[in-house]
Design an enzyme around this catalytic site. Structure first.
Site, PDB file in Angstrom:
ATOM      1  N   PHE A 165       9.098 -48.006  22.068  1.00 28.51           N
ATOM      2  CA  PHE A 165       7.876 -48.361  21.351  1.00 28.51           C
ATOM      3  C   PHE A 165       8.059 -47.985  19.874  1.00 28.51           C
ATOM      4  CE2 PHE A 165       3.354 -47.590  20.205  1.00 28.51           C
ATOM      5  CZ  PHE A 165       2.824 -48.803  20.593  1.00 28.51           C
ATOM      6  N   ASP A 193       8.335 -40.480  27.194  1.00 26.68           N
ATOM      7  CA  ASP A 193       7.032 -41.034  26.868  1.00 26.68           C
ATOM      8  C   ASP A 193       6.521 -41.714  28.140  1.00 26.68           C
ATOM      9  OD1 ASP A 193       4.961 -42.803  26.163  1.00 26.68           O
ATOM     10  OD2 ASP A 193       5.699 -42.985  24.102  1.00 26.68           O
ATOM     11  N   TYR A 242      -5.535 -43.517  27.399  1.00 29.68           N
ATOM     12  CA  TYR A 242      -6.492 -44.629  27.351  1.00 29.68           C
ATOM     13  C   TYR A 242      -5.971 -45.882  28.042  1.00 29.68           C
ATOM     14  CZ  TYR A 242      -3.617 -45.332  23.137  1.00 29.68           C
ATOM     15  OH  TYR A 242      -2.574 -45.456  22.268  1.00 29.68           O
ATOM     16  N   ARG A 262       1.699 -60.626  28.375  1.00 27.49           N
ATOM     17  CA  ARG A 262       1.726 -59.436  29.227  1.00 27.49           C
ATOM     18  C   ARG A 262       0.517 -59.405  30.154  1.00 27.49           C
ATOM     19  NH1 ARG A 262       2.230 -53.697  26.383  1.00 27.49           N
ATOM     20  NH2 ARG A 262       0.114 -54.292  25.828  1.00 27.49           N
TER      21      ARG A 262
HETATM   22  C1  LIG Z   1       0.484 -47.137  23.732  1.00 28.47           C
HETATM   23  C2  LIG Z   1       1.692 -46.391  23.386  1.00 28.47           C
HETATM   24  C3  LIG Z   1       1.689 -45.399  22.399  1.00 28.47           C
HETATM   25  C4  LIG Z   1       0.431 -45.169  21.614  1.00 28.47           C
HETATM   26  O1  LIG Z   1       0.528 -44.255  20.607  1.00 28.47           O
HETATM   27  P1  LIG Z   1      -0.769 -43.684  19.887  1.00 28.47           P
HETATM   28  O2  LIG Z   1      -0.249 -42.620  19.024  1.00 28.47           O
HETATM   29  O3  LIG Z   1      -1.702 -43.218  20.960  1.00 28.47           O
HETATM   30  O4  LIG Z   1      -1.410 -44.802  19.130  1.00 28.47           O
HETATM   31  C5  LIG Z   1       2.851 -44.678  22.196  1.00 28.47           C
HETATM   32  N1  LIG Z   1       3.969 -44.919  22.904  1.00 28.47           N
HETATM   33  C6  LIG Z   1       4.015 -45.899  23.843  1.00 28.47           C
HETATM   34  C7  LIG Z   1       5.242 -46.145  24.631  1.00 28.47           C
HETATM   35  C8  LIG Z   1       2.878 -46.662  24.097  1.00 28.47           C
HETATM   36  O5  LIG Z   1       2.925 -47.632  24.999  1.00 28.47           O
END
Ligand SMILES: *Cc1c(COP(=O)(O)O)cnc(C)c1O
Length: 412
Positions: free
Chosen positions: A128, A198, A223, A371
């Site tokens: 990500f 993660d 969330y 998705r």
């Molecule tokens: C959704 C997501 C995030 C979100 O990061 P935020 O700091 O909460 O905005 C981070 N890593 C991955 C892999 C995600 O899918």
């Protein structure tokens, strides 16, 4: 799932009747006539949350005022313990703090500093983007650290004694592909590196066993499949035996052993509390606390089984209908897939917009991925049927080519 035959509505309804998790849908508020397949982006609202938020605002904040901190103070650990059960962690190993990216900066920096003399953070190009940005930021802050970004297939080749931390996301946010968490964690350990995971697209949908697999550190957002609400705080996992040695790189007064001593020098609280920095956002934390009750009485095995049943049904139905222009971007084997399915289409954005206009909410990730997230707590097999029906119409009639579906929104 029985192979062959037509996946018609009646068969999908029968799957729902036999689904041991089906009753949990009642714990959510879902708008009439909507098939919600975007719970991997923002989980639906659990029914218990509005009343809990009202109670926190009116009674705890409104009437209790500052005295309510007495009960609020330990919420980060209390809510962390609720999440721990869902990711195979023990009590006192998970804390709810910050946002995912900030939490990642904290645990990653702590990991790298725990491996002095090593200067590489190894990660995947498919990670990500926020994780890649955060890793680069950590490297700059610490100095003499390099982020090595490789194709997933090259991770094993590049993993060596220079690596301080292997940073990976368990479920690929684009394709839904599952990384082999147990194997890669063991591979990291075999060269003396720490494994940092993660779990954003795993927690609440996929089985993660932090304890047994030896994961050192992990973060995740609450969330998505945990349904904590927009911008709900993140969680961080720190393996128990590391808690005494790893240092929170962003120390703050609420991670101090005795915050109300107002000591000029920092002395970390013992255990997971040391990873708290600031005053927790109590409204968001309370919403998450209540949202997690939707998992009451369920095992992750049941939840995973439901998730696999939904994604398998979606794929089997698509294979039966052979819709032109769609290509599977997710692994076909359920064991290699999280709780989402991604389909490539050259006009993917418009296809998703056309679906949304027909009440099937999915999302789009550039350049060409549609998705579909299958949140196991509230998506039904009939919803999968309905989604496939609508997809067939949108593609079959070429409805997606209508101009109104190609106008880009800020959030895709
Ligand atoms: C959704 C997501 C995030 C979100 O990061 P935020 O700091 O909460 O905005 C981070 N890593 C991955 C892999 C995600 O899918």
């Amino acid at each position: 799932m029985t192979p062959g035959g037509v996946w018609d509505r009646a068969r999908c309804e029968a799957l729902d009747r036999d689904d041991p998790v089906a009753h949990v849908r009642e714990r959510f508020v879902l708008p009439e006539g909507i098939v919600y397949l975007d719970g991997n982006s923002l989980g639906a609202l659990p029914r218990s949350v509005p009343a809990r938020l009202d109670e926190v605002a009116t009674k705890e904040w409104g009437a209790g005022l500052v005295g309510s901190w007495e009960q609020w103070m330990s919420l980060p650990e209390q809510v962390g313990d609720k999440i721990a059960r869902l990711i195979g962690a023990g009590k006192g190993e998970v804390v709810v703090i910050d946002s995912t990216t900030i939490a990642l900066v904290k645990v990653l920096a702590a990991a790298v500093r725990a491996r002095p003399g090593r200067h590489v953070v190894l990660t995947s190009v498919t990670n990500f983007p926020s994780d890649l940005y955060a890793a680069t930021g950590v490297a700059r802050l610490l100095g003499d650290v390099e982020v090595r970004t490789v194709e997933p297939a090259d991770i094993d080749k590049v993993l060596d004694e220079t690596v301080a931390a292997l940073l990976l996301t368990h479920v690929d946010f684009r394709t839904g592909e599952l990384f082999d968490l147990a194997r890669l964690t063991a591979a990291a350990h075999s060269v003396g590196a720490l494994a940092v995971w993660d779990l954003c697209h795993s927690a609440g949908a996929v089985i993660v066993d932090c304890e047994r697999t030896g994961v050192d550190l992990a973060v995740g957002c609450s969330y998505k499949y945990l349904n904590g609400g927009p911008g709900a705080p993140a969680f961080a996992y720190v393996r128990r035996h590391l808690q005494a040695t790893l240092e929170n790189p962003l120390p703050g007064w609420l991670g101090h052993a005795a915050p109300f001593d107002f000591d000029a020098t920092y002395s970390a609280a013992t255990g997971i509390r040391g990873f708290v920095t600031s005053t927790p956002a109590i409204l968001g934390l309370s919403a998450l606390d209540s949202a997690l009750d939707a998992f009451d009485g369920l095992t992750m095995e049941e939840i995973r089984q439901k998730s696999v049943s939904l994604t398998e049904l979606f794929l089997a139905s698509l294979e039966e209908r052979q819709l032109p222009g769609l290509q599977l971007a997710s692994p076909r084997q359920p064991a290699q897939r999280g709780s989402q399915v991604a389909l490539r289409h050259s006009d993917g954005y418009a296809v998703v917009q056309a679906l949304i206009s027909r009440g099937v909410v999915a999302d789009f990730r550039a350049p060409d991925l549609c998705r579909f997230g299958f949140s196991p707590l509230y998506v039904r097999h009939v919803d999968v049927f309905e989604a496939v029906e609508q997809l067939e119409t949108v593609i079959g009639t070429k409805e997606y080519t209508d101009d109104r579906f190609s106008r880009r929104r800020a959030v895709t």
